[in-house]
Design an enzyme around this catalytic site. Sequence first.
Site, PDB file in Angstrom:
ATOM      1  N   THR A 186       0.868  -1.177   0.000  1.00 59.34           N
ATOM      2  CA  THR A 186       0.000   0.000   0.000  1.00 59.34           C
ATOM      3  C   THR A 186       0.899   1.219   0.000  1.00 59.34           C
ATOM      4  O   THR A 186       1.917   1.244   0.698  1.00 59.34           O
ATOM      5  CB  THR A 186      -0.900   0.058   1.243  1.00 59.34           C
ATOM      6  N   GLU A 331      -5.630  -3.980   1.410  1.00 67.98           N
ATOM      7  CA  GLU A 331      -5.710  -4.981   2.474  1.00 67.98           C
ATOM      8  C   GLU A 331      -6.937  -5.878   2.343  1.00 67.98           C
ATOM      9  O   GLU A 331      -7.062  -6.870   3.033  1.00 67.98           O
ATOM     10  CB  GLU A 331      -5.766  -4.286   3.851  1.00 67.98           C
ATOM     11  N   LYS A 440     -12.352  18.243  13.188  1.00 66.23           N
ATOM     12  CA  LYS A 440     -13.156  18.312  14.407  1.00 66.23           C
ATOM     13  C   LYS A 440     -13.399  19.759  14.771  1.00 66.23           C
ATOM     14  O   LYS A 440     -12.486  20.490  15.081  1.00 66.23           O
ATOM     15  CB  LYS A 440     -12.442  17.586  15.551  1.00 66.23           C
ATOM     16  N   TRP A 445     -17.693  16.236  14.273  1.00 69.38           N
ATOM     17  CA  TRP A 445     -16.960  15.935  13.051  1.00 69.38           C
ATOM     18  C   TRP A 445     -17.624  16.526  11.828  1.00 69.38           C
ATOM     19  O   TRP A 445     -18.840  16.473  11.674  1.00 69.38           O
ATOM     20  CB  TRP A 445     -16.854  14.415  12.866  1.00 69.38           C
TER      21      TRP A 445
HETATM   22  P1  ADP Z   1      -3.384   3.301  -1.389  1.00 71.13           P
HETATM   23  O1  ADP Z   1      -3.410   4.286  -0.284  1.00 71.13           O
HETATM   24  O2  ADP Z   1      -2.147   2.517  -1.547  1.00 71.13           O
HETATM   25  O3  ADP Z   1      -3.946   3.822  -2.660  1.00 71.13           O
HETATM   26  P2  ADP Z   1      -5.707   1.677  -1.296  1.00 71.13           P
HETATM   27  O4  ADP Z   1      -5.938   1.761  -2.728  1.00 71.13           O
HETATM   28  O5  ADP Z   1      -5.787   0.388  -0.632  1.00 71.13           O
HETATM   29  O6  ADP Z   1      -4.352   2.191  -0.900  1.00 71.13           O
HETATM   30  O7  ADP Z   1      -6.640   2.752  -0.608  1.00 71.13           O
HETATM   31  C1  ADP Z   1      -7.693   2.400   0.199  1.00 71.13           C
HETATM   32  C2  ADP Z   1      -8.362   3.647   0.726  1.00 71.13           C
HETATM   33  O8  ADP Z   1      -8.902   4.418  -0.348  1.00 71.13           O
HETATM   34  C3  ADP Z   1      -9.540   3.366   1.608  1.00 71.13           C
HETATM   35  O9  ADP Z   1      -9.148   3.046   2.907  1.00 71.13           O
HETATM   36  C4  ADP Z   1     -10.304   4.675   1.514  1.00 71.13           C
HETATM   37  O10 ADP Z   1      -9.767   5.662   2.363  1.00 71.13           O
HETATM   38  C5  ADP Z   1     -10.067   5.107   0.097  1.00 71.13           C
HETATM   39  N1  ADP Z   1     -11.211   4.731  -0.736  1.00 71.13           N
HETATM   40  C6  ADP Z   1     -11.339   3.655  -1.524  1.00 71.13           C
HETATM   41  N2  ADP Z   1     -12.528   3.660  -2.148  1.00 71.13           N
HETATM   42  C7  ADP Z   1     -13.187   4.765  -1.745  1.00 71.13           C
HETATM   43  C8  ADP Z   1     -14.482   5.341  -2.010  1.00 71.13           C
HETATM   44  N3  ADP Z   1     -15.324   4.792  -2.860  1.00 71.13           N
HETATM   45  N4  ADP Z   1     -14.802   6.478  -1.371  1.00 71.13           N
HETATM   46  C9  ADP Z   1     -13.959   7.071  -0.515  1.00 71.13           C
HETATM   47  N5  ADP Z   1     -12.736   6.592  -0.222  1.00 71.13           N
HETATM   48  C10 ADP Z   1     -12.346   5.452  -0.825  1.00 71.13           C
END
Ligand code: ADP
Length: 543
Positions: A186, A331, A440, A445
């Site tokens: 990630t 993950e 916040k 929030w």
């Molecule tokens: P990286 O940070 O490596 O790009 P990921 O692709 O695994 O990692 O990112 C996952 C994160 O992306 C999620 O935990 C979330 O914060 C964000 N995310 C993924 N899909 C959405 C969505 N549809 N709306 C908002 N946030 C999203």
Amino acid sequence: MQGLIMDTPLLISSLIEFAARYHADTELVTRTVEGPIHRYSYADANRRAKRLANALAGLGVKPGDRIGTLAWNTYRHFETYYGVSGIGAVLHTINPRLFEDQLAYIVDHAGDSYLFVDLNLFPLVERLIEKTPAVKGVVVMTDANSMPTSERIPNAICYETLIAGQSERYDWPTFDEKTASSLCYTSGTTGHPKGVLYSHRSTILHAYASALPDALNLSAGDSIMPVVPMFHANAWSLPYVATLTGAKLVMPGPKLDGASVYELLESEGVTFTAAVPTVWLMLLAHLRESGLKLATLKRVVIGGSACPRSMMEAFEEEYGVQVRHAWGMTEMSPLGTLNTPKAKHLGESREAYFDRGEKQGRPIYGVDIQIVGDDGAELPWDGKAFGDLRVRGPWIASGYFHLDQSPAHGSDGWFSTGDVCTIDPDGYVRITDRSKDVIKSGGEWISSIDIENIAVGHPGVAEAAVIGVAHPKWDERPLLLVVPKGDAKPTREQILKFLDGKIAKWWLPDDVVFVKELPHTATGKLLKSKLRDDFKDFKLPSA
Ligand code: ADP
């Protein structure tokens, strides 16, 4: 008492065998890195993946060894997905958009023995190679005619030459389905990237669930184009779901601009595609500029970042394409929730349709979710209470590769996603923030994502970010940063007026700042830690 059912392990090689046997002439089409369109069948792909398996054995690659790839979505990358995992080695897909130091860290931490690299990414590997001494060899994914010469990597191996001399006879070995199959780091906005190590079992179970009607809804009648890269959480599992269903696969290679994506969508009769919102902004801009329509595309899955309502409305109302909003993470293999209606939503008004569609959706079978407050107690599913989203299930990482401690993995078997959300009584999740991005104000929030999504609906706004800025009375107040669209010159007052009435009064940003561009992570997400840093001394007019 045990059931009397065959104990067939769920192995990735069985997917390509299935596709080659029952969908032998179904096409896999690629816009190659070299330029021309390449097309062949699943039967051809399986034969070449087997040649690659023999070649890997010849290089001395053993089960468990990590093989890194720095590559776009192409048929050769697809062959490594099956050839490498199929022999029991671990396919480590690497995001070439990361900083070079991060890349060196990842290759070293993963212990990659070979790197398979696309032609146009070879210069990057030439710069990296000194920092990754454990790498035994570099394979350039091209043919002999296009093979580059290199002083730094004089013994680079040509992919086509490597597999040409190999037999296409190979029996995929059988082993424990819990064996590691692939590895993906990630990008992370803080600290070192962390490796998620998938297994054959988790990959197949995830692919099964992904194909379901309320997930990606794929079948042998589909033509799938994964625009989401194969180095980003396995292209959301599409290279596996395509073989599992026997769907046609269209690989866009390195060209992801609106015109190139459009050309392939139309010429290959694509019915389904998936990517992050940024890609679709480029496609929609291209469609509008050129007055083009989408003839075959039925469905687009949008995730990775929140899909703004204006994007959903454009696809559905202007182009007749259904949008499916999805949420997940590396993950989670990566699918967690997808937004499709329940029976009770049939016949809902257009307004209600988009209100619901904006949410990130419901969990698919296999993903269990809960939200907890600061004290760790579970919060109600009333669509109002914000909490930390936690998940568990058979395709969710139980820890990170070669990392003893993971604060995100609780002793109770739940994984903390780092996302903050509400869940409504029907189980639909609305992601409001990353926990570290939460604003916040006076103890309450404010959702930065909600405000951003509305702001980009303003015709003069290309991109928007909302961050919390210190405030003497309220602790923090929202600041809106806006990248104007093209030559548009929206004013602070116009933007605030546009937001007014669409969000709670006390959520209205205290100020609007216009910027040329916003910083992003390697997977295209807003890098808010950098923005907070850049604006840490910003004085709000209200302060
Ligand atoms: P990286 O940070 O490596 O790009 P990921 O692709 O695994 O990692 O990112 C996952 C994160 O992306 C999620 O935990 C979330 O914060 C964000 N995310 C993924 N899909 C959405 C969505 N549809 N709306 C908002 N946030 C999203």
